[in-house]
Design a protein around this motif. Sequence first.
Motif, PDB file in Angstrom:
ATOM      1  N   GLU A 293       2.203   7.761   3.497  1.00 58.15           N
ATOM      2  CA  GLU A 293       0.708   7.024   3.068  1.00 58.15           C
ATOM      3  C   GLU A 293      -0.212   7.469   1.893  1.00 58.15           C
ATOM      4  O   GLU A 293      -0.755   6.426   1.439  1.00 58.15           O
ATOM      5  CB  GLU A 293      -0.241   7.057   4.448  1.00 58.15           C
ATOM      6  CG  GLU A 293      -1.122   5.602   4.728  1.00 58.15           C
ATOM      7  CD  GLU A 293      -0.970   4.266   4.150  1.00 58.15           C
ATOM      8  OE1 GLU A 293      -1.451   3.644   3.853  1.00 58.15           O
ATOM      9  OE2 GLU A 293       0.261   3.950   4.530  1.00 58.15           O
ATOM     10  N   ALA A 294      -0.203   8.721   1.827  1.00 59.64           N
ATOM     11  CA  ALA A 294      -1.800   8.436   1.252  1.00 59.64           C
ATOM     12  C   ALA A 294      -0.728   8.687  -0.894  1.00 59.64           C
ATOM     13  O   ALA A 294      -1.394   8.214  -1.242  1.00 59.64           O
ATOM     14  CB  ALA A 294      -1.609  10.835   1.045  1.00 59.64           C
ATOM     15  N   GLU A 295       0.667   8.537  -0.526  1.00 57.80           N
ATOM     16  CA  GLU A 295       1.053   8.947  -2.024  1.00 57.80           C
ATOM     17  C   GLU A 295       1.043   7.072  -2.355  1.00 57.80           C
ATOM     18  O   GLU A 295       0.474   6.788  -3.884  1.00 57.80           O
ATOM     19  CB  GLU A 295       2.445   8.996  -2.367  1.00 57.80           C
ATOM     20  CG  GLU A 295       2.499  10.403  -2.338  1.00 57.80           C
ATOM     21  CD  GLU A 295       4.092  10.643  -2.185  1.00 57.80           C
ATOM     22  OE1 GLU A 295       4.953   9.932  -1.671  1.00 57.80           O
ATOM     23  OE2 GLU A 295       4.225  11.854  -2.312  1.00 57.80           O
ATOM     24  N   ARG A 296       0.591   6.166  -1.193  1.00 55.84           N
ATOM     25  CA  ARG A 296       1.331   4.854  -1.631  1.00 55.84           C
ATOM     26  C   ARG A 296      -0.758   4.020  -1.876  1.00 55.84           C
ATOM     27  O   ARG A 296      -1.178   3.246  -2.319  1.00 55.84           O
ATOM     28  CB  ARG A 296       1.112   3.745  -0.274  1.00 55.84           C
ATOM     29  CG  ARG A 296       0.783   2.008  -0.533  1.00 55.84           C
ATOM     30  CD  ARG A 296       1.240   1.455   1.177  1.00 55.84           C
ATOM     31  NE  ARG A 296      -0.414   2.202   1.510  1.00 55.84           N
ATOM     32  CZ  ARG A 296      -1.252   1.782   1.454  1.00 55.84           C
ATOM     33  NH1 ARG A 296      -1.367   0.741   1.426  1.00 55.84           N
ATOM     34  NH2 ARG A 296      -1.784   1.727   2.702  1.00 55.84           N
ATOM     35  N   ARG A 297      -1.307   5.202  -1.318  1.00 57.15           N
ATOM     36  CA  ARG A 297      -2.768   4.579  -1.426  1.00 57.15           C
ATOM     37  C   ARG A 297      -3.683   5.508  -2.809  1.00 57.15           C
ATOM     38  O   ARG A 297      -4.715   4.787  -3.400  1.00 57.15           O
ATOM     39  CB  ARG A 297      -4.479   5.302  -0.618  1.00 57.15           C
ATOM     40  CG  ARG A 297      -3.703   4.787   0.945  1.00 57.15           C
ATOM     41  CD  ARG A 297      -4.664   5.210   2.214  1.00 57.15           C
ATOM     42  NE  ARG A 297      -4.534   6.730   2.283  1.00 57.15           N
ATOM     43  CZ  ARG A 297      -4.705   7.168   3.495  1.00 57.15           C
ATOM     44  NH1 ARG A 297      -3.990   6.649   4.407  1.00 57.15           N
ATOM     45  NH2 ARG A 297      -4.439   9.142   3.418  1.00 57.15           N
TER      46      ARG A 297
END
Length: 236
Positions: A115-119
């Motif tokens: 999720e952090a990578e997506r954001r």
Amino acid sequence: MHAEQKKEEPVAVQPPKSLDCGPKPSSVSNRDQKDQQLWRLASMQHELCLSGRFQGVVAESWTKLKTRVENATTSHERTLISFEIEQFASAFMYGNSQREAELREAERLDVERREAERREAERLEAKRREATEQLEVEAERLDAERALIKKKLSDTANLDTTKCQPVVSTDCMRELLMQRLRIVQEAFLRTNPPSKLQPIRELVAIGNEIRAASTSEKLQQAWQVLNAWQQRHLPQ
């Protein structure tokens, strides 16, 4: 004498072979459901192998699940497979509450990481789009400025003295020349020339010549000098 009974040699006990379970599978960085399911199965296989439980029914069930993951073609199938993977985990993986907690924590951390990578990817993409838009706006502004300068140069290309009163004809011509000089200088500076000192000195000299001219003939000569300077430094 009784025949001596031959003693049986003791059988050497072989040490148990260490399990070759390989390294722990690396988590996948993409969000493809198939890759995520394959990673989950590989992680469970690794854990079961380390505990010596990857055999018999466990291995057979795992193999069937893996085959289904590889052959699934629809999102509905993958949703059902995800449910079956959870059933497999409940049946064969979560007997140890500590191990269950560790696996759940690993999954949670992996979800947070993805999720952090997506954001971060979305933030970088938004920043890239913003930079592109700013460049486009700046390019449009520069194009508009260049078009305006080009129009000014075109409008003042000829020494039009029709609006000058005969009594003040020389002063009027001088003002027209000075206006054109300023336009030419502005256009030159906007080209960001590598060396501007000498050309600017030449323009200053032309300006002094215009101011010192006392007749229309001398102003015409200054006009020609300015046109020649423009042809050298502002080629069309």
